[in-house]
Design a protein around this motif. Sequence first.
Motif, PDB file in Angstrom:
ATOM      1  N   LEU A 231      -4.938  43.827 -59.460  1.00 12.56           N
ATOM      2  CA  LEU A 231      -6.024  44.821 -59.403  1.00 12.56           C
ATOM      3  C   LEU A 231      -7.458  44.306 -59.657  1.00 12.56           C
ATOM      4  O   LEU A 231      -8.273  44.623 -58.913  1.00 12.56           O
ATOM      5  CB  LEU A 231      -6.129  45.922 -60.343  1.00 12.56           C
ATOM      6  N   ALA A 232      -7.675  43.199 -60.411  1.00 12.54           N
ATOM      7  CA  ALA A 232      -8.928  42.647 -60.811  1.00 12.54           C
ATOM      8  C   ALA A 232      -9.428  41.742 -59.482  1.00 12.54           C
ATOM      9  O   ALA A 232     -10.635  41.491 -59.112  1.00 12.54           O
ATOM     10  CB  ALA A 232      -8.647  41.762 -61.905  1.00 12.54           C
ATOM     11  N   ALA A 233      -8.267  41.493 -58.718  1.00 12.86           N
ATOM     12  CA  ALA A 233      -8.688  40.615 -57.564  1.00 12.86           C
ATOM     13  C   ALA A 233      -9.055  41.584 -56.300  1.00 12.86           C
ATOM     14  O   ALA A 233      -9.423  41.061 -55.185  1.00 12.86           O
ATOM     15  CB  ALA A 233      -7.413  39.729 -57.005  1.00 12.86           C
ATOM     16  N   HIS A 234      -9.024  42.823 -56.594  1.00  9.19           N
ATOM     17  CA  HIS A 234      -9.574  43.911 -55.648  1.00  9.19           C
ATOM     18  C   HIS A 234      -8.660  44.069 -54.444  1.00  9.19           C
ATOM     19  O   HIS A 234      -9.377  43.760 -53.402  1.00  9.19           O
ATOM     20  CB  HIS A 234     -10.817  43.858 -55.341  1.00  9.19           C
ATOM     21  N   ARG A 235      -7.037  43.837 -54.370  1.00  8.90           N
ATOM     22  CA  ARG A 235      -6.153  43.834 -53.423  1.00  8.90           C
ATOM     23  C   ARG A 235      -5.966  45.044 -52.725  1.00  8.90           C
ATOM     24  O   ARG A 235      -5.262  45.037 -51.820  1.00  8.90           O
ATOM     25  CB  ARG A 235      -5.247  42.985 -53.846  1.00  8.90           C
ATOM     26  N   VAL A 236      -6.560  46.053 -53.447  1.00  9.01           N
ATOM     27  CA  VAL A 236      -6.350  47.395 -52.833  1.00  9.01           C
ATOM     28  C   VAL A 236      -7.764  48.289 -53.087  1.00  9.01           C
ATOM     29  O   VAL A 236      -8.504  47.835 -54.016  1.00  9.01           O
ATOM     30  CB  VAL A 236      -5.340  48.268 -53.673  1.00  9.01           C
ATOM     31  N   ASP A 237      -7.855  49.315 -52.366  1.00  3.94           N
ATOM     32  CA  ASP A 237      -9.196  50.013 -52.327  1.00  3.94           C
ATOM     33  C   ASP A 237      -9.125  50.948 -53.193  1.00  3.94           C
ATOM     34  O   ASP A 237     -10.079  51.596 -53.708  1.00  3.94           O
ATOM     35  CB  ASP A 237      -9.192  50.645 -50.710  1.00  3.94           C
TER      36      ASP A 237
END
Length: 351
Positions: free
Chosen positions: A127-133
């Motif tokens: 999640l920290a890598a912002h792989r989802v919106d």
Amino acid sequence: MGTRQPRGRSGGRPTLEEVAARAGVGRGTVSRVINGSPRVSERTRAAVEEAVAELGYVPNTAARALAANRTDSIAVVVPEPESRFFAEPYFSDIIHGVGQALADTDMQLLLTFAGGDRERRRLAQYLAAHRVDGVLLVSVHADDPLPDLLEQLEIPAVISGRRSADETLASVDSDNFAGARAAVGHLLERGRRSIATITGRLDVYGAQRRLDGYRDALEGAGREADEALIAQGDFTEEGGRRAMAELLERVPALDAVFAGSDVMAAGARQVLRAAGRRIPEDVALVGFDDSAIARHMDPPLTSVRQPITEMGRTMTDVLLAEIADPRPAASRRPQRPQIVLPTELVRRASS
């Protein structure tokens, strides 16, 4: 014989520039048409759409998402072991509702479990890598660190069921308090005198509210809740069996049980049958969820119907609205919706 793929002047896939040249417009105009902008005349839109069809142009959605800092995907996170997910109809009904809400979008759905510390750490990195919106959190416990992590990362999120009365994330829940009160009120109307309850895990706010509804119904009838008639389960069938055995040992003369889920009611039924108690003649039994389990039990189980599929749809609609909101997360915080959907008591032969 394979299908011939459309090719642009370069011999590869047609480009945005080639569509623009064919339509006689600028590259930006083509982009506006493809993205559905209203700031294009009908004549221009028709010319671009004709060029797209002639060239066989396919928009590069991955590149578009990257340019907009979007992944076009959302995650459903279940902070529970996989075994519980597949054992309880609640979860599949939520996913069904999510799928319905996403059917007409380009969003992809990622399902992930975070039932242990290792899984939570791995998910936190993802999640920290912002792989989802955005994230839909289903079945959250009061001490779960994931909601706070999502707020820190400013990732749009919606919870299925609040953590407390002071929830800060957007949430969608059913009216657990009113549902439990209706279930116990029904048992009182049927003349039951010694009404027990099997709660879910009390670090889940919804389970607390069902216990509150149980107490309120008894107090409304001029009775004080007897602590000996309250046993804690964990929303599993084994938890229902264990709690029912405790209740029978404490109060052998009990004549009704309100279980905080249909799955726990199924476990309680097994113990009651093994003890020679007839349902409903000796002990009336009511569950919560109105899942397929309730309809297929013998006798069919009276249960509180939660609109679970609607909850999944509503959660997704709220999340998509949050994702589309251009304002910074901090400025949206006081306005995050807390939606509570109504429940309904479905009477069957078990009570």
